[in-house]
Design a protein around this motif. Structure first.
Motif, PDB file in Angstrom:
ATOM      1  N   TYR A 425       0.802  -1.230   0.000  1.00  0.00           N
ATOM      2  CA  TYR A 425       0.000   0.000   0.000  1.00  0.00           C
ATOM      3  C   TYR A 425       0.833   1.276   0.000  1.00  0.00           C
ATOM      4  CZ  TYR A 425      -4.203  -2.764   0.740  1.00  0.00           C
ATOM      5  OH  TYR A 425      -5.231  -3.660   0.589  1.00  0.00           O
ATOM      6  N   ASN A 426       2.063   1.242  -0.485  1.00  0.00           N
ATOM      7  CA  ASN A 426       2.813   2.470  -0.697  1.00  0.00           C
ATOM      8  C   ASN A 426       2.371   3.086  -2.011  1.00  0.00           C
ATOM      9  OD1 ASN A 426       4.490   2.284   1.631  1.00  0.00           O
ATOM     10  ND2 ASN A 426       5.718   0.710   0.589  1.00  0.00           N
ATOM     11  N   PRO A 427       2.008   4.388  -2.022  1.00  0.00           N
ATOM     12  CA  PRO A 427       1.515   5.002  -3.269  1.00  0.00           C
ATOM     13  C   PRO A 427       2.602   5.115  -4.326  1.00  0.00           C
ATOM     14  CG  PRO A 427       1.791   6.665  -1.565  1.00  0.00           C
ATOM     15  CD  PRO A 427       2.018   5.346  -0.889  1.00  0.00           C
ATOM     16  N   LYS A 428       2.190   4.940  -5.567  1.00  0.00           N
ATOM     17  CA  LYS A 428       3.066   5.129  -6.710  1.00  0.00           C
ATOM     18  C   LYS A 428       2.815   6.503  -7.325  1.00  0.00           C
ATOM     19  CE  LYS A 428       3.577   0.258  -7.978  1.00  0.00           C
ATOM     20  NZ  LYS A 428       3.495  -0.734  -9.083  1.00  0.00           N
ATOM     21  N   PRO A 429       3.689   6.954  -8.208  1.00  0.00           N
ATOM     22  CA  PRO A 429       3.499   8.275  -8.831  1.00  0.00           C
ATOM     23  C   PRO A 429       2.142   8.384  -9.523  1.00  0.00           C
ATOM     24  CG  PRO A 429       5.695   7.448  -9.278  1.00  0.00           C
ATOM     25  CD  PRO A 429       4.942   6.319  -8.633  1.00  0.00           C
ATOM     26  N   ALA A 430       1.549   9.546  -9.388  1.00  0.00           N
ATOM     27  CA  ALA A 430       0.231   9.773  -9.994  1.00  0.00           C
ATOM     28  C   ALA A 430       0.314   9.680 -11.516  1.00  0.00           C
ATOM     29  CB  ALA A 430      -0.315  11.135  -9.573  1.00  0.00           C
ATOM     30  N   ASN A 484       1.307  17.719 -14.143  1.00  0.00           N
ATOM     31  CA  ASN A 484       1.938  18.945 -13.644  1.00  0.00           C
ATOM     32  C   ASN A 484       0.986  20.139 -13.673  1.00  0.00           C
ATOM     33  OD1 ASN A 484       4.442  17.613 -13.270  1.00  0.00           O
ATOM     34  ND2 ASN A 484       4.907  17.844 -15.465  1.00  0.00           N
ATOM     35  N   SER A 485       0.185  20.268 -14.733  1.00  0.00           N
ATOM     36  CA  SER A 485      -0.671  21.450 -14.869  1.00  0.00           C
ATOM     37  C   SER A 485      -2.128  21.203 -14.516  1.00  0.00           C
ATOM     38  CB  SER A 485      -0.595  21.965 -16.314  1.00  0.00           C
ATOM     39  OG  SER A 485      -1.149  20.997 -17.204  1.00  0.00           O
ATOM     40  N   SER A 486      -2.498  19.957 -14.316  1.00  0.00           N
ATOM     41  CA  SER A 486      -3.892  19.558 -14.046  1.00  0.00           C
ATOM     42  C   SER A 486      -4.833  19.857 -15.202  1.00  0.00           C
ATOM     43  CB  SER A 486      -4.417  20.245 -12.762  1.00  0.00           C
ATOM     44  OG  SER A 486      -3.662  19.841 -11.651  1.00  0.00           O
TER      45      SER A 486
END
Length: 854
Positions: A425-430, A484-486
């Motif tokens: 359950y460690n998050p990975k990069p979005a 990065n910019s959403s």
């Protein structure tokens, strides 16, 4: 939508030909005989009088004593239009016409032909006899199911379990019909064609309130008079409520369910003189909850990969439906009708997918994902219909011209977001969110004319023309969010701009005749069809045309006894691809079940044959046994393929549609209606069938065959103190998923977690029960409360199994179990009760709907 000028001119000329054919001036009669014809009407209401006795009397000299005595030359009963037509009368001398009917004063008139031996007596008015009416009482009660060899009629007003629901709820109780968890309807394991008031519609079943439906006609093998579309699946014709009795009547209703979602509606019908006005509407909120589990194992070149997914989509929706129209009685033999309806709705779906993935390849890989889905969508549907009907003096001879136009549009926005975690359950990069937007509109225009002429009581010809034009437009865009910019970035490679047109021109002729105990009908339908599609975003187009297709039909019935009939029928049908089967946009709502249409699909053709035995015994008991078979060429079925268009580094698996070689079905259906006693009625339906699909012409697919069955039981109990109970149940055995059923459920084509099995998949057995309790109260029992519970025992678990191109998948879903709804209904009205008390007003009594007890 462009309609060829030649087509319009041809249709107009043919309509004019029918009108000319139908003119009554064409009567010819021998010079030495006379003809009397006319129509009986109520003096106060101008309503036609059925079943009245019309006698022609002449005073003739007695050869023995040369005194004159009265002789009855002819006696005839008026038909359902109040008309009579008496031929072979002496054209010389004076005649007397004597007319009598229950509830009316007897009338006598003198008749002299003169130069014209064909005499139209026009409308003959009868005055009511109040003394007779006081002694007449009529009790009207329709059965829940009425059966004949050409169709079954399911009377919805007798089904208390559907109050406050939609047409999907009705179909769950209709014999021969099966409804899956998404509301997809099948009849004898195929998708039928849906009609409303005898014509095709763009309305879906979940857009039609159950409270607006009077009855459903189930036609498993329609004659040449009906559209050949729908393959061997038949037609479900939904008849909406409309009354034509002098006075006014209507009802008001309201409901609320166990999830706190309310609904309300009402209807009104007003008949005065030549105008019959009707209107109705419904508005409701709904909350639908589904529980989904999916497990899939993929076979890779270097190992295995296992996927496990749990999700719980929640759909909150609102829905409105309105209908208005009128009938104008131009005169006693001509009626003009016009009506319109609008349906509007929106829904919002929220879903969270919990996904677990592990791979056993060169190295062990484990991953967890949390995928959220948010959908906002809506639709609006407009429909209008017009009709003209001319009744001739000859009984049952009529000409009708009618047209329907439907327009609908829809829109949707779907947002997806993936959060990935490792095995601890460690998050990975979005990865960034995804968005899909889409919409479209459709138009459907149908024009039809029918002419019916019974030459005699045993011979009849029917002729008709029909033109249908469909136009669909659709667009769909897909975006990915820049981490990065959403901002959302358009993915042009998978966007869709698409339009589709379909034109069907048809004509039919049928001949019916009765010879002693044998009745037969032979018919031929000719259809010219063409459809074209443009995949604008990829500059591609496709088309298919069938300039000349013949669809014969034959029906033969033999009357074994007064209570038993044996029938054989045959017909050829066609099933054209549905819009969502053709449109090539990708549905990303479920990452494990990506679906896409195939614009290159061809229609499928079906030969359908059936042998039926209808036996009526006792009081209120009947048994209909049917053996049926069908052969379908170019069967439209699902298939799977792998494509790397979106991500070349990670090919995805898609479910689409293709034409398999063929399929054969052989089945036995038993439908029974039993009146156990005065307070207990039972309707049962059993269907046993074997399906064999030959799909080895498709890559990564194979043949599949399976025996299956399903059954329905519907019990109605009438209890003291105006209570009634309806208990219904159904069981579906292990069966092949209907190959040609459209993708997704009833929500605009989106499946929201539904599995998409291929020709190699099947549905596991499932069953369920529903309960409804009704209490009538108030003056004349005009008010009622109904308490309903769906999936009473929480047993409807819809599970499927599929194996295909390197994968095995199991999927199970449970939708809206044990939802309770409380409904209130109040009926009101004021009628000319003389119309209901006369025994000869059968045509009115057959159409009674929602009347307060008088």
């Amino acid at each position: 939508m462009r309609i060829p000028v030649a087509t319009i001119l041809l249709t107009v000329l043919l309509l004019c030909g029918f009108a000319a054919l139908a003119q009554p001036a064409g009567r010819q009669q021998a010079a030495n005989t006379g003809v009397l014809y006319g129509k009986l009407v109520d003096k106060n209401s101008s309503r036609s009088i059925e079943g009245a006795s019309v006698q022609v009397i002449q005073a003739l000299a007695d050869s023995s004593n040369r005194k004159k005595k009265e002789v009855i030359l002819s006696t005839q009963l008026t038909d359902k239009k109040g008309e009579f037509n008496i031929e072979n009368l002496p054209s010389q001398g004076q005649l007397r016409l004597r007319i009598s009917a229950v509830g009316y004063k007897t009338r006598e008139d003198r008749v002299v032909f003169g130069k014209n031996v064909i005499k139209d007596l026009g409308n003959i008015q009868l005055s009511q006899d109040a003394q007779q009416l006081d002694n007449v009482t009529v009790l009207v009660s329709k059965n829940l199911l009425q059966m004949s060899l050409d169709k079954k009629v399911y009377n919805v007003e007798k089904d208390i379990s559907t109050t406050g629901g939609t047409a999907i709820d009705i179909m769950k109780n209709v014999p021969s019909v099966n409804v899956d968890i998404d509301g997809n309807v099948t009849m004898r394991n195929s998708t039928p064609q849906i009609f409303v008031d005898g014509r095709p519609t763009t309305l879906t079943l979940d857009q039609i309130p159950a409270d607006q439906v009077a009855s459903v006609e189930i036609m498993t093998n329609p004659s040449a008079k009906f559209d050949a579309s729908g393959g061997g699946s038949g037609i479900l014709n939904i008849i909406l409520k409309k009354n034509r009795r002098n006075g006014y009547n209507g009802n008001l209703r309201a409901n609320i369910d166990s999830r706190g979602k309310p609904g309300a509606g009402g209807d009104i019908n007003i008949k005065q003189q030549k105008i019959n006005f009707f209107a109705g509407g419904n508005y409701a909120y709904r909350k639908s909850v589904t529980y989904v589990n999916t497990d899939r194992t993929d076979t890779l070149n270097n190992g295995l990969a296992h996927y496990s997914q749990i999700n719980n989509p929640v759909n909150r929706s609102r829905f409105g439906f309105g209908r208005i129209g009128l009938d104008y009685l131009i005169d006693n033999r001509n009626t003009l009708s016009i009506s319109g309806n609008v349906a509007d709705g929106t829904f919002r779906v929220r879903d969270i997918f919990n996904i677990y993935r592990d791979s056993i390849t060169n190295a062990i890989f484990k991953e967890r994902a949390l995928r959220t889905l948010a959908v906002k969508a809506g639709f609006r549907n407009y429909g209008t219909a017009f009709g003209f009907k001319h009744n001739f003096a000859r009984p049952d001879r009529e000409l009708t011209i009618d047209g329907n136009f439907n327009y609908s549009d829809n829109y949707n926005t779907s947002d997806y977001n993936n959060l990935l975690f490792d095995s601890v359950y460690n998050p990975k990069p979005a990865q960034g969110a995804q968005r899909a937007t889409g919409g479209g509109h459709s138009r459907l225009l149908t024009v039809q004319t029918d002419y019916v002429d019974p030459f005699t009581e045993t011979k009849k010809i029917e002729l008709g023309l029909r033109a249908a034009f469909r136009d669909y437009n659709n667009w769909n865009d897909n975006y990915i969010q820049n981490v990065n910019s959403s901002m959302y970035v358009l993915l042009p490679a998978i966007g869709v701009r698409y339009n589709y047109t379909d034109m069907v021109l048809a004509g039919y002729a049928s001949w019916s005749q009765q010879i002693n105990k044998i009745s037969y009908q032979v018919g031929l339908r000719i259809e010219s069809s063409e459809y074209k599609g443009n995949y604008i975003s990829r500059n591609q187009s496709f088309s298919n045309s069938y300039p000349f297709s013949l669809f014969p039909s034959a029906f033969v019935s033999y009357k074994l006894t007064e209570n038993q009939d044996l029938q054989f029928n045959y017909s050829r049908k066609i099933s054209r691809p549905g819009f969502f089967q053709l449109v090539p946009f990708v549905d990303f709502s479920d990452s494990l079940n990506l679906t896409v249409g195939n614009p290159n699909l061809r229609p499928e053709f079906t030969h359908l044959a059936e042998i039926a035995d209808n036996y009526q015994y006792g009081k209120g008991n009947s048994l209909l046994v049917s053996i049926y078979g069908k052969l379908t060429e170019d069967l439209i079925t699902r298939y799977q393929f792998i494509d790397a268009t979106i991500n070349p580094m990670k090919p995805a698996r898609y479910t689409s549609y293709a034409n398999a070689r063929n399929s054969t079905t052989l089945g036995l259906e038993i439908t029974g209606r039993n009146r156990i006693n005065s307070w207990w009625d039972l309707t049962s339906n059993l269907n046993f069938f074997h399906v064999n699909i030959k799909a080895d012409n498709l890559s990564n697919s194979a043949n599949n065959k399976r025996f299956s069955w399903f059954g329905k039981l519907n019990m109605n109990f009438r209890l003291p103190a105006n209570y009634s109970i309806q208990l219904s149940g159904d069981y579906q055995g292990k069966t092949i998923l209907p190959a040609g059923s459209p993708r997704g459920g009833s929500s605009g084509g989106y499946s929201f977690g539904s599995v998409q099995t291929t020709a190699q998949g099947y549905i596991k057995p499932y069953y369920g029960t529903d309960l409804a309790i009704k209490k009538e109260f108030g003056k004349n029992n005009a008010a009622s409360l109904t308490l309903q519970c769906s999936d009473l025992l929480r047993t409807r678990l819809y599970s499927t199994y599929a194996d295909g191109l390197g994968f095995v998948q199991n999927n199970s879903r449970r939708r809206d179990p044990q939802v309770v709804r409380l409904n209130f209904n109040w009926r009101f009205g004021k009628f000319d009760m003389a119309l209901l008390k006369r025994k000869n007003s059968k045509s009115d009594l057959d159409n009674l709907q929602n009347l307060p007890n008088q």
